[in-house]
Design an enzyme around this catalytic site. Structure first.
Site, PDB file in Angstrom:
ATOM      1  N   ALA A 187       0.809  -1.219   0.000  1.00  0.00           N
ATOM      2  CA  ALA A 187       0.000   0.000   0.000  1.00  0.00           C
ATOM      3  C   ALA A 187       0.840   1.266   0.000  1.00  0.00           C
ATOM      4  O   ALA A 187       0.330   2.334   0.304  1.00  0.00           O
ATOM      5  CB  ALA A 187      -0.948  -0.010   1.193  1.00  0.00           C
TER       6      ALA A 187
ATOM      7  N   THR B 194       2.107   2.672  -2.603  1.00  0.00           N
ATOM      8  CA  THR B 194       1.992   3.410  -3.863  1.00  0.00           C
ATOM      9  C   THR B 194       0.750   2.962  -4.626  1.00  0.00           C
ATOM     10  O   THR B 194       0.120   1.958  -4.268  1.00  0.00           O
ATOM     11  CB  THR B 194       3.284   3.188  -4.708  1.00  0.00           C
ATOM     12  OG1 THR B 194       3.093   3.756  -5.992  1.00  0.00           O
ATOM     13  CG2 THR B 194       3.571   1.714  -4.897  1.00  0.00           C
TER      14      THR B 194
ATOM     15  N   ILE C 272      -2.660   1.946  -6.513  1.00  0.00           N
ATOM     16  CA  ILE C 272      -4.023   1.669  -6.069  1.00  0.00           C
ATOM     17  C   ILE C 272      -4.062   1.192  -4.623  1.00  0.00           C
ATOM     18  O   ILE C 272      -5.042   1.411  -3.924  1.00  0.00           O
ATOM     19  CB  ILE C 272      -4.753   0.651  -6.975  1.00  0.00           C
ATOM     20  CG1 ILE C 272      -3.973  -0.646  -7.099  1.00  0.00           C
ATOM     21  CG2 ILE C 272      -5.017   1.220  -8.344  1.00  0.00           C
ATOM     22  CD1 ILE C 272      -4.735  -1.703  -7.863  1.00  0.00           C
TER      23      ILE C 272
ATOM     24  N   TYR D 169       4.111 -13.464 -15.305  1.00  0.00           N
ATOM     25  CA  TYR D 169       3.097 -12.607 -14.694  1.00  0.00           C
ATOM     26  C   TYR D 169       1.713 -13.223 -14.850  1.00  0.00           C
ATOM     27  O   TYR D 169       0.948 -13.342 -13.884  1.00  0.00           O
ATOM     28  CB  TYR D 169       3.135 -11.219 -15.338  1.00  0.00           C
ATOM     29  CG  TYR D 169       2.153 -10.248 -14.741  1.00  0.00           C
ATOM     30  CD1 TYR D 169       2.290  -9.807 -13.430  1.00  0.00           C
ATOM     31  CD2 TYR D 169       1.081  -9.770 -15.485  1.00  0.00           C
ATOM     32  CE1 TYR D 169       1.392  -8.920 -12.871  1.00  0.00           C
ATOM     33  CE2 TYR D 169       0.177  -8.874 -14.930  1.00  0.00           C
ATOM     34  CZ  TYR D 169       0.337  -8.452 -13.630  1.00  0.00           C
ATOM     35  OH  TYR D 169      -0.567  -7.568 -13.084  1.00  0.00           O
TER      36      TYR D 169
END
Ligand code: NAG
Ligand code: NAG
Length: 315
Positions: A47, A49, A51, A200
Site C-alpha cells: 500500500a 503506492t 491503487i 506474470y
C-alpha cells in the site's frame, strides 16, 4: 463556410466524441456508497503506492484501522505520512512485510497476532509485474513467488483471525492477464523457458484459482473471498517495461488509463459493500462481477496448485 472545411469540422467532432466515449468506457466503475467501517481492522499489502495507497486512504476515511504492509521501511513510512494526511485519520500503521521472503511473512504474522486479536479485511494487493528473471529468498521465480506463494502463506497464516472475526473478507487483486495465463505444472518456476509476461500471467491465474478454491473451503465460515482486476492503471507496476513502452503508456495513453483512485474502486467495493456479504469465489472488474477465464475455473488445477503451494511454503 465551404463544404470541405465543414467535413473536417464534422470529422474532428466525431473523433473527439468517440475518444471521449472510449475514455469513459475504459475508466468506468466507481464505488459511490457512503459505507463506514468504524472498528474494522484492515491489512493492505503493497500500500505504499498506486491503487494500494489509494485504497488505504479511502478505507481510512471511512473509519477503518489500517495496516499498510510493504517491503521498504523508508517508503512505507513516507506513505504512512501521506495516507494520514490525505485521509485525516491517524489510525493508519506500517508493518514491514517482504512477500518475497517466507521468513518475513511469518514474522509479519507473528507481530500482527501480538498487536491485534481480530482482522476484518485482508487485501492482497501487492504485486510485481513483468520483471526480468529473478528469484525470491526461497528460490521461487519472483512473480509466482511474490504474487502467489507469498500471499498464499500470508492468507493462510491470518485465516484464524479472519475466521474468528467473521463476517470478514479477503480481496485478491489479480489481473485480466490471468486470461492469457497457464499453470506450468512441470515447470512452475519457469526454469526452462522464462518470459516476463508469461510468468506474470501464470501468477495472476494462480490468484484467481486460489480465490475459488479458498472460497469453497471457507463455505459456512462467513469469510468471503473474491478477486478482481483493477483495470489498466497508471502506476509504477510498469516500471520493468522498456523505457519506450513506459513513455508511450504514460504520455500518449495516459488519458485512457485509469488513475490509481479509479483503479482502487473495485477492490474497495469488494472490501466493504454490504450488498456483497454473501458473494464469494467471484471475479470482478469495473466494480461488477464478470466471468473469469476458462482456465481459472479448472478446479482440478486449483487443487493441484493448492497442494503444491502448501508444500513449497511448508505450510
Ligand atoms: C527503500 O527506498 C529508499 C527510497 O526510495 C531507497 O533509497 C532504498 O534503497 C530502499 N531500500 C531497499 C532495501 O530497497
Ligand atoms: C489470494 O491469492 C494468493 C495468491 O494466489 C493465494 O495464495 C491466496 O490464498 C489467495 N487468497 C485468497 C483468499 O484466495
Amino acid at each position: 463556410m465551404d463544404c470541405c472545411c465543414c467535413t473536417y469540422i464534422y470529422a474532428f467532432i466525431a473523433i473527439a466524441v468517440l475518444l471521449y466515449l472510449l475514455k469513459k468506457w475504459i475508466r468506468q466503475g466507481e464505488y459511490t456508497k457512503p459505507t463506514l467501517i468504524d472498528n474494522k481492522i484492515v491489512i493492505i499489502t503493497g500500500a505504499n503506492t498506486g491503487i494500494g495507497k489509494e485504497t488505504a486512504i479511502d478505507l481510512a476515511k471511512r473509519g477503518g484501522k489500517i495496516y499498510i504492509a510493504c517491503r521498504n521501511k523508508t517508503r512505507g513510512e513516507s506513505a504512512l505520512v501521506d495516507i494520514r494526511r490525505e485521509s485525516g485519520s491517524d489510525k493508519v500503521y506500517f508493518l514491514q512485510l517482504d512477500l518475497a521472503s517466507l521468513k518475513s511473512i511469518r514474522e509479519f504474522s507473528n507481530k500482527f497476532h501480538q498487536l491485534e486479536s481480530k482482522l476484518d479485511i485482508l487485501i492482497n494487493n501487492a504485486g510485481v509485474m513483468a520483471c526480468p528473471k529473478s528469484f525470491t529468498e526461497d528460490k521461487f521465480e519472483t512473480q509466482i513467488g511474490t504474487n502467489h506463494l507469498g500471499h498464499f502463506l500470508l492468507t493462510n497464516l491470518l485465516l484464524d483471525l479472519l475466521k474468528s472475526s467473521a463476517p470478514s473478507r479477503i480481496v485478491n487483486v489479480s489481473s485480466r492477464a490471468h486470461e492469457r495465463g497457464e499453470i506450468y505444472r512441470d515447470d512452475l518456476m519457469l526454469d526452462r523457458s522464462y518470459s516476463p509476461l508469461k510468468a506474470y500471467s501464470q501468477s495472476k491465474l494462480a490468484n484467481v484459482l486460489f480465490t475459488r478454491k479458498l472460497a469453497k473451503d471457507l463455505q459456512g465460515t462467513k469469510v468471503i473471498v473474491n478477486s478482481c482486476h483493477p483495470g489498466v492503471v497508471t502506476t509504477e507496476l510498469a516500471r520493468h517495461f522498456p523505457g519506450i513502452v513506459q513513455f508511450i503508456m504514460y504520455t500518449i495513453f495516459k488519458t485512457f488509463l485509469k488513475t490509481p483512485v479509479e483503479g482502487a474502486q473495485t477492490q474497495i467495493r469488494l472490501a466493504i459493500d454490504p450488498d456483497l456479504e454473501t458473494v464469494t469465489g467471484k471475479y470482478f472488474y469495473d466494480c461488477e462481477e464478470h466471468e473469469p477465464s476458462t482456465a481459472a475455473k479448472d478446479d482440478e488445477t486449483a487443487e493441484w496448485l493448492w497442494k503444491k503451494s502448501a508444500e513449497l511454503v511448508r505450510f
